[in-house]
Design an enzyme around this catalytic site. Structure first.
Site, PDB file in Angstrom:
ATOM      1  N   SER A   1       0.859  -1.181   0.000  1.00 58.22           N
ATOM      2  CA  SER A   1       0.000   0.000   0.000  1.00 58.22           C
ATOM      3  C   SER A   1       0.894   1.229   0.000  1.00 58.22           C
ATOM      4  CB  SER A   1      -0.875   0.012   1.263  1.00 58.22           C
ATOM      5  OG  SER A   1      -1.510   1.272   1.421  1.00 58.22           O
TER       6      SER A   1
ATOM      7  N   TYR B   1      -1.647  -0.685  10.283  1.00 58.13           N
ATOM      8  CA  TYR B   1      -1.843  -1.193   8.922  1.00 58.13           C
ATOM      9  C   TYR B   1      -0.687  -0.750   8.024  1.00 58.13           C
ATOM     10  CZ  TYR B   1      -3.864  -1.549   4.213  1.00 58.13           C
ATOM     11  OH  TYR B   1      -4.084  -1.824   2.874  1.00 58.13           O
TER      12      TYR B   1
END
Length: 249
Positions: free
Chosen positions: A144, A158
């Site tokens: 990501s 995350y």
């Protein structure tokens, strides 16, 4: 020539589902892995089968090692020799700052996002490595842009888990480069998928899109195209590489 066999974790929705559909369109037999949402996974499989493709849905929690082992054994039995893995399964939890997080949350995030990706990669390597009798293959990890941006104030856990995926991609690519396996990663930006609802803000993409240079959120199929390119022979000299699909972020 044998039909390519691709296993996509977390493929019942979002980027995983889009990748499953595109892979089938390009002639791959597809394993659609899911944790709980059997109906969604079966819908992806049905769409593939109706289009003339081959697919199976297999329940497995990538955070549970025994589930992962059974998942890969099911692919061996039902689809044949694995040629590609997409480590897509990933979770995030309600947006919060570090001082509000407990260890249990961190362990959940890292168990799925990091340990799960490692164990899935391990099982893929056992099947694909030319030094272990395999025919080679390719792995694409879903990272990501949060790994570069940090996720401050929302989910640094995350973001950190995706930082681990970046490092794993680099290291594993080097480890496997002479064994016929390429390892690359795609780093999506903000994409219109259901994952934002898991963070407590279903409309997050529309909130942040004006801060993106391209002024829009991405689509799951745009990420799927990048994944499939890295898996393809067109990317035959690319390993340890990152493709950012993030609208310029």
């Amino acid at each position: 020539m044998h039909q390519p066999v691709i296993l996509i974790t977390g493929a019942s929705r979002g980027i995983g589902a889009a990748t499953a559909l595109l892979a089938a369109e390009r002639g791959c037999a597809v394993c659609v892995n899911y944790v709980r949402n059997r109906d969604a996974a079966e819908a992806v499989v049905n769409a593939i089968v109706v289009g003339g493709g081959k697919a199976i849905a297999v329940a497995a929690d990538v955070a549970v090692e025994s589930d992962v082992v059974k998942l890969f054994e099911t692919v061996d039995t039902k689809l044949g020799t694995l040629t590609a893995l997409v480590n897509n399964a990933g979770i995030l939890e309600t947006q919060m700052r570090l001082e509000q997080m407990d260890a249990a949350r961190l362990q959940r995030i890292f168990a799925t996002n990091v340990v799960g990706s490692f164990i899935c990669a391990r099982e893929a390597v056992k099947r694909m490595s030319t030094s272990l009798g395999g025919n080679g293959g390719a792995i694409v990890n879903l990272s990501s842009v949060a790994s570069r941006l940090g996720g401050a104030g929302e989910y640094i856990d995350y973001a950190s888990s995706k930082g681990a995926i970046d490092t794993m991609t680099i290291g594993l690519a080097k480890e496997l480069a002479d064994q016929g396996i390429r390892v690359n990663a795609v780093r999506p930006g903000v994409i219109y998928t259901d994952i934002h609802a898991s963070g407590g803000e279903a409309g997050r993409v529309d909130r942040v899109k004006d801060a993106i240079p391209m002024r829009r959120g991405g689509r799951a199929d745009e990420v799927a195209q990048a994944i499939m390119w890295l898996l393809s022979d067109q990317a035959s000299y690319s390993t340890g590489s990152f493709l950012d699909v993030a609208g310029g972020r």
